[in-house]
Write a protein that holds these residues in place. Structure first.
Motif, PDB file in Angstrom:
ATOM      1  N   ASN A  14      -3.588   4.700  -6.522  1.00 32.50           N
ATOM      2  CA  ASN A  14      -4.561   4.464  -5.453  1.00 32.50           C
ATOM      3  C   ASN A  14      -4.763   2.970  -5.267  1.00 32.50           C
ATOM      4  O   ASN A  14      -4.563   2.180  -6.189  1.00 32.50           O
ATOM      5  CB  ASN A  14      -5.886   5.136  -5.784  1.00 32.50           C
ATOM      6  CG  ASN A  14      -5.759   6.649  -5.835  1.00 32.50           C
ATOM      7  OD1 ASN A  14      -4.885   7.230  -5.205  1.00 32.50           O
ATOM      8  ND2 ASN A  14      -6.626   7.289  -6.576  1.00 32.50           N
ATOM      9  N   PHE A  45      -7.531   7.885   3.502  1.00 28.24           N
ATOM     10  CA  PHE A  45      -8.367   6.689   3.420  1.00 28.24           C
ATOM     11  C   PHE A  45      -9.813   7.125   3.279  1.00 28.24           C
ATOM     12  O   PHE A  45     -10.279   7.985   4.023  1.00 28.24           O
ATOM     13  CB  PHE A  45      -8.215   5.823   4.676  1.00 28.24           C
ATOM     14  CG  PHE A  45      -9.115   4.626   4.679  1.00 28.24           C
ATOM     15  CD1 PHE A  45      -8.855   3.544   3.873  1.00 28.24           C
ATOM     16  CD2 PHE A  45     -10.242   4.589   5.483  1.00 28.24           C
ATOM     17  CE1 PHE A  45      -9.687   2.437   3.867  1.00 28.24           C
ATOM     18  CE2 PHE A  45     -11.079   3.488   5.495  1.00 28.24           C
ATOM     19  CZ  PHE A  45     -10.800   2.415   4.678  1.00 28.24           C
ATOM     20  N   LYS A  46     -10.499   6.561   2.301  1.00 24.03           N
ATOM     21  CA  LYS A  46     -11.912   6.852   2.094  1.00 24.03           C
ATOM     22  C   LYS A  46     -12.679   5.543   2.278  1.00 24.03           C
ATOM     23  O   LYS A  46     -12.561   4.632   1.463  1.00 24.03           O
ATOM     24  CB  LYS A  46     -12.145   7.414   0.698  1.00 24.03           C
ATOM     25  CG  LYS A  46     -13.580   7.798   0.463  1.00 24.03           C
ATOM     26  CD  LYS A  46     -13.779   8.376  -0.916  1.00 24.03           C
ATOM     27  CE  LYS A  46     -15.248   8.705  -1.077  1.00 24.03           C
ATOM     28  NZ  LYS A  46     -15.605   8.956  -2.441  1.00 24.03           N
ATOM     29  N   PRO A  47     -13.460   5.422   3.351  1.00 21.81           N
ATOM     30  CA  PRO A  47     -14.168   4.158   3.595  1.00 21.81           C
ATOM     31  C   PRO A  47     -15.301   3.937   2.596  1.00 21.81           C
ATOM     32  O   PRO A  47     -15.920   4.894   2.124  1.00 21.81           O
ATOM     33  CB  PRO A  47     -14.707   4.324   5.011  1.00 21.81           C
ATOM     34  CG  PRO A  47     -14.767   5.782   5.247  1.00 21.81           C
ATOM     35  CD  PRO A  47     -13.696   6.404   4.408  1.00 21.81           C
ATOM     36  N   VAL A  80       0.845  -1.203   0.000  1.00 19.56           N
ATOM     37  CA  VAL A  80       0.000   0.000   0.000  1.00 19.56           C
ATOM     38  C   VAL A  80       0.877   1.248   0.000  1.00 19.56           C
ATOM     39  O   VAL A  80       0.648   2.179  -0.783  1.00 19.56           O
ATOM     40  CB  VAL A  80      -0.974  -0.009   1.202  1.00 19.56           C
ATOM     41  CG1 VAL A  80      -1.670   1.339   1.338  1.00 19.56           C
ATOM     42  CG2 VAL A  80      -2.003  -1.112   1.042  1.00 19.56           C
ATOM     43  N   GLY A 107     -12.758   0.029   1.465  1.00 24.84           N
ATOM     44  CA  GLY A 107     -12.457   1.440   1.228  1.00 24.84           C
ATOM     45  C   GLY A 107     -11.298   1.600   0.270  1.00 24.84           C
ATOM     46  O   GLY A 107     -10.829   0.641  -0.333  1.00 24.84           O
ATOM     47  N   SER A 108     -10.849   2.838   0.139  1.00 24.26           N
ATOM     48  CA  SER A 108      -9.779   3.165  -0.791  1.00 24.26           C
ATOM     49  C   SER A 108      -8.686   3.945  -0.080  1.00 24.26           C
ATOM     50  O   SER A 108      -8.971   4.868   0.679  1.00 24.26           O
ATOM     51  CB  SER A 108     -10.313   4.014  -1.940  1.00 24.26           C
ATOM     52  OG  SER A 108     -11.355   3.362  -2.596  1.00 24.26           O
ATOM     53  N   PHE A 109      -7.456   3.567  -0.338  1.00 26.60           N
ATOM     54  CA  PHE A 109      -6.310   4.354   0.085  1.00 26.60           C
ATOM     55  C   PHE A 109      -5.963   5.225  -1.115  1.00 26.60           C
ATOM     56  O   PHE A 109      -5.641   4.706  -2.183  1.00 26.60           O
ATOM     57  CB  PHE A 109      -5.128   3.447   0.449  1.00 26.60           C
ATOM     58  CG  PHE A 109      -5.384   2.596   1.655  1.00 26.60           C
ATOM     59  CD1 PHE A 109      -5.146   3.084   2.926  1.00 26.60           C
ATOM     60  CD2 PHE A 109      -5.869   1.303   1.518  1.00 26.60           C
ATOM     61  CE1 PHE A 109      -5.374   2.294   4.046  1.00 26.60           C
ATOM     62  CE2 PHE A 109      -6.101   0.512   2.624  1.00 26.60           C
ATOM     63  CZ  PHE A 109      -5.855   1.007   3.896  1.00 26.60           C
TER      64      PHE A 109
END
Length: 91
Positions: A41, A79-81, A32, A48-50
């Motif tokens: 990304n 971080f976007k859950p 990551v 979610g997304s890092f």
């Protein structure tokens, strides 16, 4: 919860040795970090997304010296859950 506690939980539920689980967790974090460092990304469906966010250049003040400094534009990890993750936490 710490990395060791996460490894314990995964080890208990899967029956895999704790050292192997810690190795996998370490490798996951390395992948990551490397991906984000290269501007890529990481998307984990259902979790979610890092992502890499770009902060714009801005002017700041150094109050101890009473001077103005310019902070250059830079990238930061975020971080976007996922929606399902947010709903689970909201319960």
């Amino acid at each position: 919860m710490t990395k060791a506690e996460i490894a314990n939980e995964i080890s208990k539920s899967t029956g895999i040795e704790k050292t192997a689980v810690i190795s996998v967790i370490e490798q996951f974090m390395t992948v990551v970090k490397d991906s984000l460092a290269h501007g890529e990304n990481v998307y984990l469906r259902g979790f979610g997304s890092f992502i890499v966010k770009t902060r714009a250049e801005k002017t700041a003040r150094n109050i101890s010296k009473n001077t103005t400094i310019i902070i250059p534009a830079h990238n930061i990890p975020a971080f976007k859950p996922a929606n399902s993750f947010k709903e689970e936490v909201a319960k």
